[in-house]
Motif scaffolding. Structure first.
Motif, PDB file in Angstrom:
ATOM      1  N   GLU A 168       0.821  -1.202   0.000  1.00  0.00           N
ATOM      2  CA  GLU A 168       0.000   0.000   0.000  1.00  0.00           C
ATOM      3  C   GLU A 168       0.861   1.259   0.000  1.00  0.00           C
ATOM      4  O   GLU A 168       0.464   2.284  -0.585  1.00  0.00           O
ATOM      5  CB  GLU A 168      -0.948  -0.011   1.203  1.00  0.00           C
ATOM      6  CG  GLU A 168      -2.099  -0.974   1.028  1.00  0.00           C
ATOM      7  CD  GLU A 168      -3.176  -0.805   2.090  1.00  0.00           C
ATOM      8  OE1 GLU A 168      -2.940  -0.020   3.040  1.00  0.00           O
ATOM      9  OE2 GLU A 168      -4.238  -1.441   1.963  1.00  0.00           O
ATOM     10  N   LYS A 184       0.546   4.258  -2.654  1.00  0.00           N
ATOM     11  CA  LYS A 184       0.337   5.658  -2.299  1.00  0.00           C
ATOM     12  C   LYS A 184       1.385   6.561  -2.960  1.00  0.00           C
ATOM     13  O   LYS A 184       1.076   7.681  -3.381  1.00  0.00           O
ATOM     14  CB  LYS A 184       0.366   5.832  -0.786  1.00  0.00           C
ATOM     15  CG  LYS A 184      -0.837   5.228  -0.072  1.00  0.00           C
ATOM     16  CD  LYS A 184      -0.717   5.407   1.444  1.00  0.00           C
ATOM     17  CE  LYS A 184      -1.907   4.803   2.159  1.00  0.00           C
ATOM     18  NZ  LYS A 184      -1.798   4.927   3.636  1.00  0.00           N
ATOM     19  N   SER A 241      -9.792   4.132   4.619  1.00  0.00           N
ATOM     20  CA  SER A 241      -9.139   4.774   3.480  1.00  0.00           C
ATOM     21  C   SER A 241      -9.226   6.288   3.589  1.00  0.00           C
ATOM     22  O   SER A 241      -8.262   7.006   3.301  1.00  0.00           O
ATOM     23  CB  SER A 241      -9.778   4.295   2.173  1.00  0.00           C
ATOM     24  OG  SER A 241      -9.634   2.894   2.029  1.00  0.00           O
ATOM     25  N   LEU A 263      -7.427   4.409  -3.154  1.00  0.00           N
ATOM     26  CA  LEU A 263      -7.059   3.513  -2.046  1.00  0.00           C
ATOM     27  C   LEU A 263      -8.258   2.675  -1.610  1.00  0.00           C
ATOM     28  O   LEU A 263      -8.123   1.470  -1.345  1.00  0.00           O
ATOM     29  CB  LEU A 263      -6.532   4.346  -0.879  1.00  0.00           C
ATOM     30  CG  LEU A 263      -6.091   3.559   0.363  1.00  0.00           C
ATOM     31  CD1 LEU A 263      -4.977   2.577   0.018  1.00  0.00           C
ATOM     32  CD2 LEU A 263      -5.636   4.526   1.465  1.00  0.00           C
ATOM     33  N   TRP A 307      -8.871  -0.101  -4.130  1.00  0.00           N
ATOM     34  CA  TRP A 307      -7.829  -1.117  -3.969  1.00  0.00           C
ATOM     35  C   TRP A 307      -8.161  -2.053  -2.809  1.00  0.00           C
ATOM     36  O   TRP A 307      -8.049  -3.287  -2.923  1.00  0.00           O
ATOM     37  CB  TRP A 307      -6.493  -0.404  -3.737  1.00  0.00           C
ATOM     38  CG  TRP A 307      -5.324  -1.307  -3.429  1.00  0.00           C
ATOM     39  CD1 TRP A 307      -4.823  -1.611  -2.202  1.00  0.00           C
ATOM     40  CD2 TRP A 307      -4.514  -2.007  -4.377  1.00  0.00           C
ATOM     41  NE1 TRP A 307      -3.751  -2.455  -2.306  1.00  0.00           N
ATOM     42  CE2 TRP A 307      -3.537  -2.714  -3.643  1.00  0.00           C
ATOM     43  CE3 TRP A 307      -4.509  -2.110  -5.760  1.00  0.00           C
ATOM     44  CZ2 TRP A 307      -2.571  -3.501  -4.258  1.00  0.00           C
ATOM     45  CZ3 TRP A 307      -3.533  -2.893  -6.367  1.00  0.00           C
ATOM     46  CH2 TRP A 307      -2.583  -3.577  -5.637  1.00  0.00           C
TER      47      TRP A 307
END
Length: 475
Positions: free
Chosen positions: A3, A7, A400, A466, A469
């Motif tokens: 992650e 990002k 998120s 995010l 995902w």
């Protein structure tokens, strides 16, 4: 990919594409996509301008590498195929409410000022639609570079009639299977897990206005749409200007044939958020009643309008005041008044909790209408919607959001109505930041000078990527 790596790529992506995203928002805002059923045609069920915006939205999706489809003009969607045909979906809309009055810039263009975008639809909901398409585009580029697709198909549904009946989504769900989960970027952050019921109806005067004899009111008109508090209303009356007193928010204009035009200016806003507004119809009706500018036969309907538009917005004057622990208090506002066939037609918009239902509202408003020599009819009734805020999907979205906003957020309920209420599993998820301090010249959704900060939109795009995902990883 971790992650953190996601990002890092996401930060660079937003910087790279932002100017293109703003221009895509502008291309949609420039289309006055207000529903026009009078001009509807095959393939354009909501009118040509709404269809133009739908087509433009799908063109943006196609340019971004998504598989775009128009569904007989009712609605559209754009897919990023995944390893499974099962879907995670977003849904936003290209239609808008009419511009109304009070704009200081062109409502159908995007004005950039001090870090804000101003224009009809930048917040509701053309800006968020573009964000959803760019979120999908991020994953399209990621798949092209890595050769790995998402576990599920990502579908971006492009709505076209959300501001009126949501007939677009009703058509879609009658012809397509629903997704495993869907969120609509058409509301407030952090997350909306419930929506009050939405009740629309209209009162019609039994007596004709504007006729010969004792009638004083020749004509009345106010508001733009039923689900917005009107900022302007006017009436043409038989009176003498010198005999009428001045009043705040009231403008008097002498017309030919012994008529006076009375224009009331209030503070408009969304029907679900009546705090701080001033209903122009209530202001106008109050002036007419206070100064006896009505016949005995006209007074009853004006008093009915006054109860709806000028006696608070909790429904007490209508006999429908109520509240519950989950959704809070009922609200009720008068949205538009029109002169139709010589009779006045006054709309009502009520957002109601679970402590009452549409049948009870219909019964009480019908009795109120009869007591004032009028009739009442129901236009639509959408029951309250609620999804468990502890569900894995909702918690995924909240985490998120918190990753970018900081703190720990909780889901809440609203009086507004979004597409989420029509899906089996869905919620409304930003992008508006209700606690953000904005300049006085930035207007709200459905209001004049509708605006949103570019920084909040940029952050929302990252939140959406995010969240998608993480949703894709859920069982």
């Amino acid at each position: 990919m971790t992650e953190e790596e996601l990002k890092e790529r996401l930060d660079a992506y937003v910087d790279e594409v932002w100017e293109d995203a703003v221009e895509d928002i502008r291309s949609l805002v420039r289309i006055r996509s207000v529903e026009d059923l009078g001009a509807a045609a095959p393939g354009m069920p909501w009118g040509p301008a709404s269809h133009d915006a739908l087509v433009q939205g799908l063109k943006i999706a196609e340019r971004l590498g998504l598989e775009a489809h128009e569904c007989e003009g009712y609605i559209g969607y754009a897919d990023l195929p995944g390893d499974s045909r099962r879907q995670i979906a977003t849904i936003a809309h290209t239609d808008v409410v009419p511009e109304g009055l009070g704009w200081t810039v062109d409502p159908f263009d995007v004005t950039r000022r001090d870090g804000y975008l101003i224009g009809r639809g930048v917040l509701d909901d053309k800006g968020p639609l573009v964000l959803s398409l760019y979120a999908a585009h991020f994953f399209k580029r990621l798949a092209d570079r890595t050769g790995k697709r998402l576990p599920r198909t990502l579908r971006c549904i492009v709505g076209n009639a959300e501001e009126t009946t949501m007939g677009d989504l009703k058509w879609y769900l009658a012809h397509y299977d629903g997704p495993d989960f869907c969120f609509s970027p058409d509301a407030d952050f952090p997350l909306i897990c419930g929506e009050k019921g939405v009740f629309h109806g209209h009162f019609t005067s039994a007596k004709a206005f504007g006729g010969e004899g004792e009638s004083r009111i020749a004509w009345m008109d106010g508001g733009t749409v039923a689900n917005a508090i009107p900022g302007r209303a006017e009436a043409l009356v038989r009176a003498d200007v010198p005999a009428l007193p001045a009043a705040e928010g009231i403008e008097l204009k002498e017309e030919p044939s012994g008529l006076v035009r009375i224009v009331a200016t209030g503070r408009g806003g969304h029907a679900s958020l009546p705090e701080g507004t001033l209903n122009a119809i209530g202001l106008l009706v109050g002036y007419l009643l206070d100064n006896g500018i009505c016949s005995a036969g006209e007074r009853g309907f004006l008093e009915l309008q006054h109860a709806l538009c000028a006696s608070g917005h909790d429904g007490a004057a209508l006999g429908i005041k109520t509240s519950d622990e989950k959704f809070g208090p009922l609200t009720a506002i008068g949205g538009t008044v029109r002169t139709v066939g010589g009779r006045l037609v006054q709309t009502v918009d009520s957002r109601y909790p679970t402590s009452i239902d549409g049948d009870a509202i219909r019964e009480r408003l019908g009795a109120l209408a009869e007591a004032h020599g009028a009739s009442f009819a129901v236009d639509q009734d959408k029951v309250p919607f609620y999804i468990d805020p502890q569900s894995p999907e909702v918690q995924c979205l909240l985490r998120s959001y918190d990753d970018y906003a900081g703190g720990r957020s909780e889901a809440f309920v609203i009086g507004g109505g979004t597409y989420a209420r029509l899906f089996e599993r869905a919620c409304a998820f930003g992008p508006h930041e209700p606690k953000e301090e904005v300049p006085d010249w930035v207007g709200p959704e459905h209001g004049a000078d509708e605006g949103v900060s570019e920084e909040s939109l940029r952050r929302a795009l990252k939140v959406y990527v995010l969240a998608i995902w993480r949703l894709m990883q859920l069982d």
